[in-house]
Write a protein that holds these residues in place. Structure first.
Motif, mmCIF file in Angstrom:
data_model
loop_
_atom_site.group_PDB
_atom_site.id
_atom_site.type_symbol
_atom_site.label_atom_id
_atom_site.label_comp_id
_atom_site.label_asym_id
_atom_site.label_seq_id
_atom_site.Cartn_x
_atom_site.Cartn_y
_atom_site.Cartn_z
ATOM 1 N N TYR A 18 0.576 -1.236 0.060
ATOM 2 C CA TYR A 18 0.554 0.104 0.096
ATOM 3 C C TYR A 18 0.592 0.902 0.134
ATOM 4 O O TYR A 18 0.386 2.554 -0.657
ATOM 5 N N SER A 33 -4.249 10.267 -2.091
ATOM 6 C CA SER A 33 -4.156 8.967 -3.308
ATOM 7 C C SER A 33 -4.763 7.491 -2.408
ATOM 8 O O SER A 33 -5.723 7.204 -3.470
ATOM 9 N N GLY A 36 -8.124 8.355 -3.766
ATOM 10 C CA GLY A 36 -8.614 8.335 -4.752
ATOM 11 C C GLY A 36 -8.777 9.570 -5.534
ATOM 12 O O GLY A 36 -9.224 9.755 -6.056
ATOM 13 N N LEU A 91 1.478 1.154 -3.963
ATOM 14 C CA LEU A 91 0.768 1.553 -4.679
ATOM 15 C C LEU A 91 0.338 3.914 -4.381
ATOM 16 O O LEU A 91 -0.444 4.031 -5.677
ATOM 17 N N HIS A 92 0.613 4.250 -3.041
ATOM 18 C CA HIS A 92 0.208 4.854 -2.998
ATOM 19 C C HIS A 92 1.465 6.293 -2.655
ATOM 20 O O HIS A 92 0.623 7.314 -1.811
ATOM 21 N N ARG A 96 6.689 4.185 -6.486
ATOM 22 C CA ARG A 96 5.026 4.403 -7.089
ATOM 23 C C ARG A 96 5.866 3.535 -7.893
ATOM 24 O O ARG A 96 6.711 2.614 -8.358
ATOM 25 N N GLY A 127 -7.325 -5.112 -6.759
ATOM 26 C CA GLY A 127 -7.277 -4.712 -8.432
ATOM 27 C C GLY A 127 -6.943 -3.231 -8.537
ATOM 28 O O GLY A 127 -6.442 -3.394 -9.918
ATOM 29 N N GLY A 128 -6.596 -2.972 -7.885
ATOM 30 C CA GLY A 128 -5.203 -1.685 -8.454
ATOM 31 C C GLY A 128 -4.276 -2.441 -8.304
ATOM 32 O O GLY A 128 -3.231 -0.853 -9.093
ATOM 33 N N TYR A 129 -3.449 -3.045 -7.797
ATOM 34 C CA TYR A 129 -2.123 -3.572 -7.643
ATOM 35 C C TYR A 129 -2.299 -4.058 -10.013
ATOM 36 O O TYR A 129 -1.156 -3.331 -10.046
ATOM 37 N N ARG A 131 -4.246 -2.740 -11.982
ATOM 38 C CA ARG A 131 -4.276 -2.106 -12.912
ATOM 39 C C ARG A 131 -3.039 -0.810 -12.996
ATOM 40 O O ARG A 131 -3.199 -0.768 -14.275
ATOM 41 N N ALA A 132 -2.237 -0.753 -11.902
ATOM 42 C CA ALA A 132 -1.484 -0.238 -11.648
ATOM 43 C C ALA A 132 -0.083 0.053 -12.639
ATOM 44 O O ALA A 132 1.174 0.109 -13.737
#
Length: 322
Positions: A18, A33, A36, A91-92, A96, A127-129, A131-132
């Motif tokens: 994270y 972050s 969102g 992620l945040h 990054r 899912g954010g991982y 997508r990033a």
């Protein structure tokens, strides 16, 4: 991995988590972050700054970098240098995912594997991982749609090497506590509406707890499963909450409790504040001595489990379809 498998360049492995604010000036951007892009309220910034300062700031990024270095050493010892490039990616916060992928691609990696540092996995919740990672790969000129080019490891909560490493921490803690000490396995709480979309994720958490209880010789009456770190929003969060179980333990005659996070793999704010400070105070108010296991951090057995995850995903990607 064989030399022929490396013909197209080393595999870039990202240990993804994270992230964390490193100082007071970074707290607003970090929370922005996490939310969102939504501006955090001043009182939220003040509260998180207070928590960070109380625990001396989070060691998460430092520990994740150390985990990546240890995994690099382990993979090099197994396969020889040049087969893998391992880095930590947040992620945040920095470093990054995008910046790390750019660096790995510049170093020659033509394939990427993201390992989310949570043994349990949900495509929706985490899912954010992915997508990033896919967006960063595309920016770096790596086609994320090409077979085997950009991968995210699935759940590895049932991996024996991981369970054995964590059970070792449980047994070490039990050895210094009364023989009948109750054990509470915990995971980060989530809004119920989120989990309703992915009930299998909760099954993974409970499967981890059950496997650890078995490995630690805990009978069914001695352990419970609960959630921690619920958000301060009006919606319904998962129950039971850890703090709600503590008074009942004292009523039953127990003087101590052992808390075992089954999801967190490194010391960070949700451990050092949510458990050690907040839950510790709640236990004291209930008349219970608060104890928790040591986190895995860079335990060699845990690093070996991460290496197994990398090899598992490589083998799955190399297997013929059908």
């Amino acid at each position: 991995m064989s030399q022929s498998a490396n013909a197209s360049g080393p595999l870039g492995v990202l240990l993804m988590t994270y992230g964390s604010a490193g100082n007071a000036a970074e707290v607003p951007d970090y929370l922005r972050s996490v939310r969102g892009g939504k501006e955090p309220a001043p009182e939220l910034v003040a509260e998180f700054t207070r928590r960070y300062e109380l625990v001396g700031w989070s060691p998460l990024i430092r520990i994740t970098n150390a985990q990546a270095a240890a995994l690099q050493q382990r993979l090099d010892a197994e396969a020889g240098a040049g087969q893998y490039l391992v880095e930590a990616a947040m992620l945040h916060s920095e470093p990054r995912v995008g910046r790390v992928v750019e660096r790995l691609a510049g170093a020659g990696a033509t394939r990427l594997l993201g390992v989310v540092l949570s043994p349990q996995f949900s495509p929706i919740i985490m899912g954010g991982y992915g997508r990033a990672l896919r967006a960063a790969a595309a920016d770096a000129g790596l086609d994320p749609e090409a077979p085997g080019r950009v991968l995210v490891a699935g759940a590895w909560h049932g991996l024996p090497a991981f369970l054995d490493a964590l059970a070792g921490r449980v047994r070490k803690a039990l050895a210094r506590l009364p023989e009948d000490v109750p054990v509470i396995f915990t995971a980060h709480s989530l809004p119920k509406r989120v989990v309703d979309q992915e009930p299998g994720y909760i099954d993974q958490l409970k499967e981890t707890a059950e496997a650890l209880a078995k490995r630690s010789a805990l009978d069914g009456g001695r352990w419970q499963f609960a959630y921690q770190s619920a958000g301060h929003t009006p919606e319904e969060w998962l129950k039971p909450d850890l703090k709600d179980l503590l008074p009942g333990l004292r009523t039953a005659g127990h003087r101590d409790v052992l808390v075992v996070p089954v999801q967190f793999l490194a010391d960070h704010l949700e451990i050092l504040y949510d458990l050690d400070v907040a839950a510790g105070q709640e236990a004291e108010a209930a008349g219970i001595g608060f104890n928790r296991i040591e986190l895995l951090n860079t335990d060699p057995a845990f690093i070996g489990a991460l290496a197994e995850v990398v090899h598992r995903e490589e083998q799955a990607a190399a297997a013929p379809a059908g």
